[in-house]
Scaffold this motif. Structure first.
Motif, PDB file in Angstrom:
ATOM      1  N   ASP A   4       0.826  -1.211   0.000  1.00  0.00           N
ATOM      2  CA  ASP A   4       0.000   0.000   0.000  1.00  0.00           C
ATOM      3  C   ASP A   4       0.858   1.259   0.000  1.00  0.00           C
ATOM      4  OD1 ASP A   4       0.744  -0.620   2.692  1.00  0.00           O
ATOM      5  OD2 ASP A   4      -0.811   0.751   3.422  1.00  0.00           O
ATOM      6  N   LEU A   5       1.975   1.225   0.734  1.00  0.00           N
ATOM      7  CA  LEU A   5       2.880   2.370   0.768  1.00  0.00           C
ATOM      8  C   LEU A   5       3.580   2.545  -0.579  1.00  0.00           C
ATOM      9  CD1 LEU A   5       3.821   4.557   2.679  1.00  0.00           C
ATOM     10  CD2 LEU A   5       5.586   3.020   3.501  1.00  0.00           C
ATOM     11  N   LEU A   6       3.961   1.447  -1.189  1.00  0.00           N
ATOM     12  CA  LEU A   6       4.604   1.497  -2.498  1.00  0.00           C
ATOM     13  C   LEU A   6       3.653   2.050  -3.555  1.00  0.00           C
ATOM     14  CD1 LEU A   6       7.144   0.976  -4.085  1.00  0.00           C
ATOM     15  CD2 LEU A   6       6.429  -1.389  -4.379  1.00  0.00           C
ATOM     16  N   GLU A   7       2.389   1.659  -3.472  1.00  0.00           N
ATOM     17  CA  GLU A   7       1.393   2.195  -4.414  1.00  0.00           C
ATOM     18  C   GLU A   7       1.237   3.703  -4.242  1.00  0.00           C
ATOM     19  OE1 GLU A   7      -2.236   0.017  -3.895  1.00  0.00           O
ATOM     20  OE2 GLU A   7      -1.289  -1.897  -4.425  1.00  0.00           O
ATOM     21  N   ARG A   8       1.179   4.146  -3.002  1.00  0.00           N
ATOM     22  CA  ARG A   8       1.064   5.589  -2.753  1.00  0.00           C
ATOM     23  C   ARG A   8       2.295   6.332  -3.237  1.00  0.00           C
ATOM     24  NH1 ARG A   8      -0.416   6.227   3.344  1.00  0.00           N
ATOM     25  NH2 ARG A   8      -0.365   8.429   2.776  1.00  0.00           N
ATOM     26  N   LEU A   9       3.461   5.737  -3.042  1.00  0.00           N
ATOM     27  CA  LEU A   9       4.710   6.332  -3.513  1.00  0.00           C
ATOM     28  C   LEU A   9       4.704   6.438  -5.033  1.00  0.00           C
ATOM     29  CD1 LEU A   9       7.575   7.393  -3.023  1.00  0.00           C
ATOM     30  CD2 LEU A   9       8.346   5.001  -2.990  1.00  0.00           C
ATOM     31  N   ASP A  10       4.316   5.380  -5.704  1.00  0.00           N
ATOM     32  CA  ASP A  10       4.240   5.405  -7.172  1.00  0.00           C
ATOM     33  C   ASP A  10       3.293   6.499  -7.651  1.00  0.00           C
ATOM     34  OD1 ASP A  10       6.030   3.334  -7.699  1.00  0.00           O
ATOM     35  OD2 ASP A  10       4.469   1.787  -7.588  1.00  0.00           O
ATOM     36  N   ALA A  11       2.127   6.584  -7.031  1.00  0.00           N
ATOM     37  CA  ALA A  11       1.133   7.584  -7.438  1.00  0.00           C
ATOM     38  C   ALA A  11       1.642   8.996  -7.206  1.00  0.00           C
ATOM     39  CB  ALA A  11      -0.178   7.354  -6.685  1.00  0.00           C
ATOM     40  N   THR A  12       2.290   9.205  -6.087  1.00  0.00           N
ATOM     41  CA  THR A  12       2.817  10.538  -5.781  1.00  0.00           C
ATOM     42  C   THR A  12       3.949  10.903  -6.726  1.00  0.00           C
ATOM     43  OG1 THR A  12       2.183  10.297  -3.458  1.00  0.00           O
ATOM     44  CG2 THR A  12       3.831  11.965  -3.965  1.00  0.00           C
ATOM     45  N   ALA A  13       4.813   9.956  -7.015  1.00  0.00           N
ATOM     46  CA  ALA A  13       5.916  10.215  -7.952  1.00  0.00           C
ATOM     47  C   ALA A  13       5.375  10.589  -9.321  1.00  0.00           C
ATOM     48  CB  ALA A  13       6.819   8.980  -8.045  1.00  0.00           C
ATOM     49  N   THR A  14       4.354   9.899  -9.758  1.00  0.00           N
ATOM     50  CA  THR A  14       3.747  10.208 -11.057  1.00  0.00           C
ATOM     51  C   THR A  14       3.117  11.599 -11.039  1.00  0.00           C
ATOM     52  OG1 THR A  14       3.323   7.871 -11.474  1.00  0.00           O
ATOM     53  CG2 THR A  14       2.007   9.457 -12.733  1.00  0.00           C
ATOM     54  N   ARG A  15       2.361  11.877  -9.975  1.00  0.00           N
ATOM     55  CA  ARG A  15       1.669  13.168  -9.875  1.00  0.00           C
ATOM     56  C   ARG A  15       2.656  14.324  -9.825  1.00  0.00           C
ATOM     57  NH1 ARG A  15       0.489  16.073  -5.493  1.00  0.00           N
ATOM     58  NH2 ARG A  15       0.838  14.338  -4.070  1.00  0.00           N
ATOM     59  N   LEU A  16       3.750  14.158  -9.096  1.00  0.00           N
ATOM     60  CA  LEU A  16       4.740  15.228  -8.951  1.00  0.00           C
ATOM     61  C   LEU A  16       5.779  15.251 -10.061  1.00  0.00           C
ATOM     62  CD1 LEU A  16       5.476  15.030  -5.103  1.00  0.00           C
ATOM     63  CD2 LEU A  16       3.979  16.648  -6.308  1.00  0.00           C
ATOM     64  N   ARG A  17       5.759  14.207 -10.885  1.00  0.00           N
ATOM     65  CA  ARG A  17       6.767  14.066 -11.939  1.00  0.00           C
ATOM     66  C   ARG A  17       8.177  14.063 -11.345  1.00  0.00           C
ATOM     67  NH1 ARG A  17       3.928  18.408 -15.740  1.00  0.00           N
ATOM     68  NH2 ARG A  17       2.130  17.171 -16.321  1.00  0.00           N
ATOM     69  N   ARG A  18       8.309  13.304 -10.268  1.00  0.00           N
ATOM     70  CA  ARG A  18       9.585  13.130  -9.579  1.00  0.00           C
ATOM     71  C   ARG A  18       9.857  11.648  -9.462  1.00  0.00           C
ATOM     72  NH1 ARG A  18      12.760  17.667  -8.534  1.00  0.00           N
ATOM     73  NH2 ARG A  18      11.408  19.401  -8.035  1.00  0.00           N
ATOM     74  N   SER A  19      11.102  11.319  -9.235  1.00  0.00           N
ATOM     75  CA  SER A  19      11.438   9.901  -9.043  1.00  0.00           C
ATOM     76  C   SER A  19      11.050   9.475  -7.621  1.00  0.00           C
ATOM     77  CB  SER A  19      12.932   9.670  -9.249  1.00  0.00           C
ATOM     78  OG  SER A  19      13.678  10.257  -8.192  1.00  0.00           O
ATOM     79  N   LYS A  20      10.860   8.182  -7.451  1.00  0.00           N
ATOM     80  CA  LYS A  20      10.572   7.659  -6.123  1.00  0.00           C
ATOM     81  C   LYS A  20      11.740   7.950  -5.182  1.00  0.00           C
ATOM     82  CE  LYS A  20       9.332   3.709  -8.002  1.00  0.00           C
ATOM     83  NZ  LYS A  20       8.944   2.299  -8.173  1.00  0.00           N
ATOM     84  N   GLY A  21      12.958   7.855  -5.701  1.00  0.00           N
ATOM     85  CA  GLY A  21      14.138   8.157  -4.887  1.00  0.00           C
ATOM     86  C   GLY A  21      14.144   9.587  -4.387  1.00  0.00           C
ATOM     87  N   TRP A  22      13.727  10.513  -5.254  1.00  0.00           N
ATOM     88  CA  TRP A  22      13.674  11.928  -4.858  1.00  0.00           C
ATOM     89  C   TRP A  22      12.685  12.111  -3.709  1.00  0.00           C
ATOM     90  CZ3 TRP A  22      10.135  15.775  -4.283  1.00  0.00           C
ATOM     91  CH2 TRP A  22      10.626  17.080  -4.161  1.00  0.00           C
ATOM     92  N   ILE A  23      11.520  11.482  -3.828  1.00  0.00           N
ATOM     93  CA  ILE A  23      10.495  11.611  -2.789  1.00  0.00           C
ATOM     94  C   ILE A  23      10.984  10.993  -1.482  1.00  0.00           C
ATOM     95  CG2 ILE A  23       8.167  10.878  -2.112  1.00  0.00           C
ATOM     96  CD1 ILE A  23       7.445  11.106  -5.121  1.00  0.00           C
ATOM     97  N   ILE A  24      11.604   9.835  -1.566  1.00  0.00           N
ATOM     98  CA  ILE A  24      12.124   9.178  -0.362  1.00  0.00           C
ATOM     99  C   ILE A  24      13.202  10.036   0.289  1.00  0.00           C
ATOM    100  CG2 ILE A  24      13.452   7.189   0.456  1.00  0.00           C
ATOM    101  CD1 ILE A  24      11.876   5.544  -1.712  1.00  0.00           C
ATOM    102  N   ASN A  25      14.127  10.591  -0.496  1.00  0.00           N
ATOM    103  CA  ASN A  25      15.178  11.452   0.055  1.00  0.00           C
ATOM    104  C   ASN A  25      14.587  12.697   0.706  1.00  0.00           C
ATOM    105  OD1 ASN A  25      17.406   9.866  -0.586  1.00  0.00           O
ATOM    106  ND2 ASN A  25      17.597  10.763  -2.620  1.00  0.00           N
ATOM    107  N   ASP A  26      13.596  13.303   0.050  1.00  0.00           N
ATOM    108  CA  ASP A  26      12.956  14.497   0.590  1.00  0.00           C
ATOM    109  C   ASP A  26      12.255  14.177   1.913  1.00  0.00           C
ATOM    110  OD1 ASP A  26      12.227  17.330   0.225  1.00  0.00           O
ATOM    111  OD2 ASP A  26      10.179  16.544   0.054  1.00  0.00           O
ATOM    112  N   ALA A  27      11.542  13.061   1.948  1.00  0.00           N
ATOM    113  CA  ALA A  27      10.836  12.662   3.165  1.00  0.00           C
ATOM    114  C   ALA A  27      11.823  12.358   4.295  1.00  0.00           C
ATOM    115  CB  ALA A  27       9.950  11.448   2.884  1.00  0.00           C
TER     116      ALA A  27
END
Length: 80
Positions: A4-27
């Motif tokens: 469920d967390l991975l799905e949310r991460l994928d959706a957020t990365a797509t919406r923000l047009r950022r990589s999953k790594g970028w989102i994880i680093n930012d968080a």
């Protein structure tokens, strides 16, 4: 990582047009900063309580008189 967390991460990365790594680093960066601030507040609280226990306090009336003097010709020195 839970699905469920991975799905949310994928959706957020797509919406923000950022990589999953970028989102994880930012968080992670934000989390670590919050933890650092929490630790500082805890340390400052312990120091303040130690000062209180040692009797290192300023009388409240002195503080109010000092504040009341701000902007006047007879500005007081800050209480110690």
């Amino acid at each position: 990582m839970p699905d469920d967390l991975l799905e949310r991460l994928d959706a957020t990365a797509t919406r923000l047009r950022r990589s999953k790594g970028w989102i994880i680093n930012d968080a992670l960066r934000e989390y670590l900063e919050r933890e650092h601030l929490r630790q500082r507040r805890d340390e400052e609280t312990r120091e303040a309580l130690a000062e209180l226990d040692a009797g290192q306090v300023v009388d409240g009336d002195e503080v109010l008189a000092w504040i009341d003097s701000w902007g006047s010709k007879n500005k007081r020195e800050s209480p110690r």
